[in-house]
Design a protein around this motif. Sequence first.
Motif, PDB file in Angstrom:
ATOM      1  N   ARG A  83       0.836  -1.186   0.000  1.00  0.00           N
ATOM      2  CA  ARG A  83       0.000   0.000   0.000  1.00  0.00           C
ATOM      3  C   ARG A  83       0.876   1.244   0.000  1.00  0.00           C
ATOM      4  O   ARG A  83       2.016   1.214   0.478  1.00  0.00           O
ATOM      5  N   LEU A  84       0.336   2.341  -0.546  1.00  0.00           N
ATOM      6  CA  LEU A  84       1.121   3.553  -0.754  1.00  0.00           C
ATOM      7  C   LEU A  84       0.385   4.743  -0.165  1.00  0.00           C
ATOM      8  O   LEU A  84      -0.813   4.917  -0.401  1.00  0.00           O
ATOM      9  N   VAL A 106      -3.637   8.390  -7.600  1.00  0.00           N
ATOM     10  CA  VAL A 106      -2.691   7.361  -7.151  1.00  0.00           C
ATOM     11  C   VAL A 106      -3.419   6.045  -6.915  1.00  0.00           C
ATOM     12  O   VAL A 106      -2.913   4.964  -7.241  1.00  0.00           O
ATOM     13  N   ASP A 107      -4.621   6.119  -6.367  1.00  0.00           N
ATOM     14  CA  ASP A 107      -5.402   4.914  -6.105  1.00  0.00           C
ATOM     15  C   ASP A 107      -5.701   4.176  -7.408  1.00  0.00           C
ATOM     16  O   ASP A 107      -5.608   2.940  -7.474  1.00  0.00           O
ATOM     17  N   ALA A 108      -6.040   4.926  -8.458  1.00  0.00           N
ATOM     18  CA  ALA A 108      -6.315   4.295  -9.748  1.00  0.00           C
ATOM     19  C   ALA A 108      -5.051   3.682 -10.337  1.00  0.00           C
ATOM     20  O   ALA A 108      -5.061   2.536 -10.821  1.00  0.00           O
ATOM     21  N   LEU A 109      -3.951   4.420 -10.290  1.00  0.00           N
ATOM     22  CA  LEU A 109      -2.697   3.927 -10.863  1.00  0.00           C
ATOM     23  C   LEU A 109      -2.174   2.700 -10.125  1.00  0.00           C
ATOM     24  O   LEU A 109      -1.492   1.859 -10.719  1.00  0.00           O
ATOM     25  N   SER A 110      -2.488   2.596  -8.842  1.00  0.00           N
ATOM     26  CA  SER A 110      -1.988   1.480  -8.026  1.00  0.00           C
ATOM     27  C   SER A 110      -3.010   0.362  -7.859  1.00  0.00           C
ATOM     28  O   SER A 110      -2.784  -0.570  -7.093  1.00  0.00           O
ATOM     29  N   SER A 111      -4.126   0.461  -8.568  1.00  0.00           N
ATOM     30  CA  SER A 111      -5.195  -0.538  -8.469  1.00  0.00           C
ATOM     31  C   SER A 111      -5.711  -0.679  -7.038  1.00  0.00           C
ATOM     32  O   SER A 111      -5.850  -1.773  -6.501  1.00  0.00           O
ATOM     33  N   ARG A 113      -4.416   0.751  -4.077  1.00  0.00           N
ATOM     34  CA  ARG A 113      -3.465   0.616  -2.961  1.00  0.00           C
ATOM     35  C   ARG A 113      -3.180   1.924  -2.230  1.00  0.00           C
ATOM     36  O   ARG A 113      -2.342   1.953  -1.331  1.00  0.00           O
ATOM     37  N   ALA A 114      -3.862   3.008  -2.573  1.00  0.00           N
ATOM     38  CA  ALA A 114      -3.550   4.314  -1.980  1.00  0.00           C
ATOM     39  C   ALA A 114      -4.265   4.535  -0.660  1.00  0.00           C
ATOM     40  O   ALA A 114      -5.380   4.064  -0.453  1.00  0.00           O
TER      41      ALA A 114
END
Length: 353
Positions: A83-84, A106-111, A113-114
């Motif tokens: 998670r990021l 960021v949530d979309a780019l990390s699937s 994980r934001a």
Amino acid sequence: MNSHTAVSGVELGLDTFGDITADADGTRRSGAQTLRDLLEQAVLADEVGVDFLGVGEHHRDDYAVSAPEVVLGAIAARTTRMRLGSAVTVLSSDDPIRVFQRFATVDALSSGRAEVILGRGSFTESFPLFGFDLSDYEELFSDKLALFAELRTGRPVSWSGSTRGPLQAQEVYPELENPPLPTWIAVGGSPESVVRAASYGLPLMLAIIGGDPLRFQPYVDLYHRALREMDKSPLPVGVHSPGHVAETDAQARDELWPHYREYVGRIGRERGWPPPTHIEFERSTGPGGSLYVGSPETVARKIASTVRALGVSRFDLKYSHGTLGHAELMRSIELYGTQVIPRVRELLSAESG
């Protein structure tokens, strides 16, 4: 949120402020190189099993990260599992809608994980930089947190406050795939902030950067009591503390001390504190201190002790320390992921079994 776990299933993360590092000869690296190094550190953290990586926000010459979401977007593209988030986002001097939009991206780019850790930060450079008055410190945070609490739900927002114009059924994009956006409140020792986190139904992140971690037990108790009194479900509590891992206790202390002395000394000069002494440093690395420094076994036992005593469900080790070099940071991350994390889980499982 992954953080709703039992103590034996604690999440173990890392935090960095993107401190400007130095080479072995003492030459300071550029901010640009430090950011590229941070990306390399993040990729390693993901590979060795770290659960979360938090990136801080500062606006000073000793830190490279002033736009953590941009850094997290780059990390998202190079990682797959951890998670990021921020550590922390200084909400008082930012726009809540832009913060939400950046983290939704960021949530979309990390699937998915934001997550966001909101706080007021321990530095105040962002206030004059962005045109805010420090005398409005409390009002800015309270008002903007109220708005962000609405934004994170992903629903159209109707809101009015004192620091900006009202919103009426306002859609905000990009849309979250799986709302709400995981959001924590970071607290450094204010009971009012603890209660505020509970009132919004948000997890609590304790920044324990000095003294005995056990002195924060009253804040944990206050948080859980406030949740009960407000008829809210139990929520996780996390801890953020500094540390450094090396092959032996002596090596870890020897590597960290000169850099710790320099950066803590600089902050002390700015704030009127006395310079740190080696005796104080040694005490802080001991059982009752807030520095998690030593061999993998030493650091794991100290983390497990804090997790057990405070009943927290996440522990984030702040692994960057002033000019401590990139090579040392990479080795610390590797040892943390491959040895400290499994050992902490082993210790906690043995105690709960």
